[in-house]
Each structure stands twice: as C-alpha cells, then as structure tokens.
Design an enzyme around this catalytic site. Structure first.
Site, PDB file in Angstrom:
ATOM      1  N   ASP A  85       0.801  -1.190  -0.148  1.00 14.19           N
ATOM      2  CA  ASP A  85      -0.074   0.064  -0.042  1.00 14.19           C
ATOM      3  C   ASP A  85       1.031   1.331  -0.095  1.00 14.19           C
ATOM      4  OD1 ASP A  85      -1.275  -2.378   1.078  1.00 14.19           O
ATOM      5  OD2 ASP A  85      -2.986  -1.062   1.774  1.00 14.19           O
ATOM      6  N   HIS A  87      -1.060   4.415  -0.698  1.00 11.25           N
ATOM      7  CA  HIS A  87      -2.019   5.503  -0.123  1.00 11.25           C
ATOM      8  C   HIS A  87      -1.865   6.784  -0.523  1.00 11.25           C
ATOM      9  CE1 HIS A  87      -5.019   2.699   1.261  1.00 11.25           C
ATOM     10  NE2 HIS A  87      -4.120   2.075   1.950  1.00 11.25           N
ATOM     11  N   ASP A 114      -3.818  -0.594  -3.554  1.00  7.06           N
ATOM     12  CA  ASP A 114      -3.999   0.395  -2.659  1.00  7.06           C
ATOM     13  C   ASP A 114      -2.956   1.456  -2.710  1.00  7.06           C
ATOM     14  OD1 ASP A 114      -6.069  -0.886  -1.644  1.00  7.06           O
ATOM     15  OD2 ASP A 114      -5.617  -0.805   0.576  1.00  7.06           O
ATOM     16  N   ASP A 117      -6.269   6.912  -2.138  1.00  2.87           N
ATOM     17  CA  ASP A 117      -7.118   7.118  -0.987  1.00  2.87           C
ATOM     18  C   ASP A 117      -6.348   7.732   0.298  1.00  2.87           C
ATOM     19  OD1 ASP A 117      -9.731   6.890  -1.878  1.00  2.87           O
ATOM     20  OD2 ASP A 117      -9.692   4.960  -1.639  1.00  2.87           O
ATOM     21  N   ARG A 118      -6.670   8.294   1.171  1.00  5.88           N
ATOM     22  CA  ARG A 118      -6.148   8.943   2.307  1.00  5.88           C
ATOM     23  C   ARG A 118      -5.187   9.755   2.243  1.00  5.88           C
ATOM     24  NH1 ARG A 118      -7.441   3.106   4.704  1.00  5.88           N
ATOM     25  NH2 ARG A 118      -9.467   3.262   5.604  1.00  5.88           N
ATOM     26  N   ASN A 146      -8.328  -3.313  -2.746  1.00  2.08           N
ATOM     27  CA  ASN A 146      -9.611  -2.876  -2.227  1.00  2.08           C
ATOM     28  C   ASN A 146      -9.898  -1.321  -2.544  1.00  2.08           C
ATOM     29  OD1 ASN A 146      -8.061  -2.624   0.182  1.00  2.08           O
ATOM     30  ND2 ASN A 146      -9.906  -1.755   1.100  1.00  2.08           N
ATOM     31  N   HIS A 147      -9.049  -0.455  -2.359  1.00  2.92           N
ATOM     32  CA  HIS A 147      -9.187   0.950  -2.797  1.00  2.92           C
ATOM     33  C   HIS A 147      -9.129   1.347  -4.325  1.00  2.92           C
ATOM     34  CE1 HIS A 147      -9.402   2.616   1.344  1.00  2.92           C
ATOM     35  NE2 HIS A 147      -8.683   1.709   1.770  1.00  2.92           N
ATOM     36  N   HIS A 195      -3.802  -8.838  -2.830  1.00  2.34           N
ATOM     37  CA  HIS A 195      -3.814  -7.595  -1.899  1.00  2.34           C
ATOM     38  C   HIS A 195      -4.124  -7.954  -0.716  1.00  2.34           C
ATOM     39  CE1 HIS A 195      -3.975  -3.488  -0.640  1.00  2.34           C
ATOM     40  NE2 HIS A 195      -5.226  -3.830  -0.199  1.00  2.34           N
ATOM     41  N   ARG A 246     -14.756  -6.422   7.886  1.00  2.00           N
ATOM     42  CA  ARG A 246     -14.815  -5.794   6.674  1.00  2.00           C
ATOM     43  C   ARG A 246     -15.957  -6.003   5.807  1.00  2.00           C
ATOM     44  NH1 ARG A 246      -9.214  -3.472   5.852  1.00  2.00           N
ATOM     45  NH2 ARG A 246      -7.723  -4.537   6.935  1.00  2.00           N
ATOM     46  N   HIS A 273      -2.540  -4.820   2.499  1.00  2.31           N
ATOM     47  CA  HIS A 273      -3.702  -4.291   2.982  1.00  2.31           C
ATOM     48  C   HIS A 273      -3.823  -3.821   4.386  1.00  2.31           C
ATOM     49  CE1 HIS A 273      -8.209  -4.805   2.771  1.00  2.31           C
ATOM     50  NE2 HIS A 273      -8.467  -5.810   3.435  1.00  2.31           N
TER      51      HIS A 273
END
Length: 341
Positions: A85, A87, A114, A117-118, A146-147, A195, A246, A273
């Site tokens: 990730d 991010h 991922d 996001d964020r 998943n993102h 992931h 989740r 993840h």
C-alpha cells in the site's frame, strides 16, 4: 483608404515553430517521458485533462489484454521488487524509487494495490505507475487493491481528489482502469501475491480465479465474489476462519494458508492491506508475509518496507524506510469518520 479586414489566425512568421508540450503523451510512452512526468508532478504541477486522458486510454488497453493472474518469471541472477500500500503518499513513493531505483526492464516491480485514498497525491501516484507500465509493459506489474474501487474512493478521498484536480469524467476513466487491473500474481510457480488474502471456501483453485469476471466493481463479479474476498480478507494467528469485520472476505488462520498452498502447488503468500509497524511481518509459520509501503500512515509512527525477491528460488530480502517531508496539501477525506478499510 481603409485596410481590408483579415479573417482567421495571423500568419506565422517564417522560421518560428510552436514548441511541443513535453507533457503531451507519446505513443508509445518512453522512459524520458516518465522522468519528465515524475518531475512535473513532484513540483505540484498538474497535467492538462487531455494529457491525463491520453495516459488513461493507453493504460486501459494494455491492462484489458492481461489475464486475471499474472504469471511472472524471475530467472537466476535477476530480481523483482514488490511494494504494498502507498495510499496517496507520492513523495514517499519517490523516496522508494530513490532508494531502490526506478522501475525498468532491468529493475522490475510488482505493485500490490491500494495506491490511492487517504493521502493527498493519489492521482500523482496512479499516473506515474500507469506511465511506467506503458514504458515497461513487461516489467512494471500492477495489481488491484480494495481501494481501487468506486466504493472506497467515494469515501476515502480519491474521488474528491480527482474531481478537485481534474473533473468527474476523469474520475470515471480511472474507475474503468481499476476494473481492468489484474487481481493476483504467481511468481516462479512458487509465490502467490494478492492484496488481501484468501477465501471463505478453503479449496479454491487458481483456475477458478482465472475465470472470475474482474471487469467490474468488487462484490459485483457474481458467484462467490472471489475477487472481493481476495481484496479484503486478512490473516489471523489462530487456526480456522471467522467472518471479517470488513465488507467482504474472512479472517483466515495458518491452516487455511497451508491448505491453499498445498492444493495449488505453491509455497508462500505475499499480501498487503494492513499496516505493520516495521513495514512488514512474517506470519503463518513463515508461509505468509504482509507488506505495507506507506510510512507514517495517517500520522502513525510505522516504518514502510519493500521486498526484493532474487533468483529462481526467490530469496526474499526486506528493506525498510521512513517517511520523508511532503508539501502541505488539501485533505480529501474526513479523518475523524474514517473506518478501517
């Protein structure tokens, strides 16, 4: 006597040519263009919408031609780098490239989802990853997390980021590409990379994953939603399985990992993840590694890591790194209401 009115653009002066924009996207994309793009975005400059769409259009065609499971071969004397990730932490990605070298045919990478996001720079990371994929299609390998989905990007900032920096149509084009990303990798027929993790059914085989309809939002692929499970599941240390907190998938124990590996003739799982304070962790009796590549994630004190896998036996070496300064930027999500996704 009045002069006649001239219609149309003024005549060009002889010997003067309009200068081409170095950010206009060549086809094929070149390493030189990637370097120009990286520096341009590092200086907090944006692309024209037409330039963004040109990168996305070329990338979509390349990804749509790939299978669900990437089969990667690392010969003796060669290596591959895996990152987890990131991010939206663009400047930490640039630091990773500084430490480990840019992706190239001599320095292949596998990116395990991922990217967005964020963090405030998901568009920058995605565009650079896509450009590198176009420049090195056989050496820059991209997997979905998943993102990379409509559900997550609407809540955790990437949608707002793209619409702020570009527009809603560009965001939709990103989603088309996310739906085309491969969903897992097998390296040297030994290591399975995805992931999140494994499945609520313990006897899933690789051929079943190959038949999944990945060209959709996770959870909408039909059947047992194997793609969504693989993007969302997490390991646990106790044997067995339990329902995940989740949206999809499960928590799975070391015996589940053992069974999956045995049924598919594999030796290890590498997944991402979840944050790990040291950037990675070795779990399930050494048969599963969790890898996380976003240092100081959401204000935490965690280190980040990447893995280098060497030779036909895939000797694994982890490398840790810490966060670097990042310019102040707009936050695109509500940190106070952020769930663990």
């Amino acid at each position: 006597m009045s002069r006649p009115v001239r219609h149309g653009p003024p005549p060009r002066r002889q010997g003067v040519q309009s200068r081409a924009d170095p950010l206009d996207v060549p086809n094929p994309v070149t390493p030189t263009y990637c370097n120009t793009l990286i520096e341009h975005l590092q200086n907090q400059k944006r692309l024209k919408i037409s330039q963004v769409n040109a990168i996305l259009s070329q990338t979509r065609k390349v990804l749509e031609a790939q299978p669900n499971i990437l089969e990667i071969n690392v010969p003796e004397g060669k290596e591959i780098t895996i990152i987890g990730d990131t991010h939206g932490q663009y400047y930490d990605v640039l630091n990773l490239f500084q430490l480990n070298g840019l992706p190239s045919d001599e320095n292949p990478y596998l990116v395990n989802g991922d990217w967005v996001d964020r963090g405030s720079f998901g568009t920058e990371i995605a565009l650079v990853f896509f450009a590198l994929k176009l420049a090195y299609p056989k050496s820059m390998h991209l997997l979905r997390g998943n993102h990379e989905s409509a559900m997550c990007t609407k809540e955790y900032g990437f949608k707002a980021e793209v619409e702020d920096k570009y527009n809603t149509a560009v965001y939709q084009n990103f989603l088309y590409i996310f739906n085309a990303l491969p969903i897992c990798t097998v390296i040297n027929r030994r290591i399975f990379v995805c992931h999140g993790g494994l499945f609520t059914r313990t006897n899933v085989r690789l051929d079943e994953i190959r038949r999944v309809n990945r060209f959709t939002e996770p959870g909408e692929e039909g059947g047992e939603v194997l793609m969504a499970q693989m993007l969302w599941s997490d390991p646990m240390e106790t044997p067995g399985q339990r329902q995940s907190m989740r949206p999809y998938g499960c928590s799975f124990g070391p015996n589940v990992t053992d069974e999956f590996l045995e049924k598919n003739g594999l030796q290890m799982i590498i997944r991402s993840h979840e944050v790990r304070q040291q950037g990675y962790s070795v779990e399930h009796g050494g048969k599963l590694i969790t890898l996380f590549s976003a240092p100081s994630y959401m204000g935490d004190t965690n280190k980040a890591a990447y893995l280098r896998l060497s030779g036909t036996n895939l000797e694994i070496r982890p490398f840790q790194y810490t966060a670097v300064p990042s310019p102040s930027a707009k936050l695109y999500y509500d940190q106070n209401s952020c769930k663990a996704m």
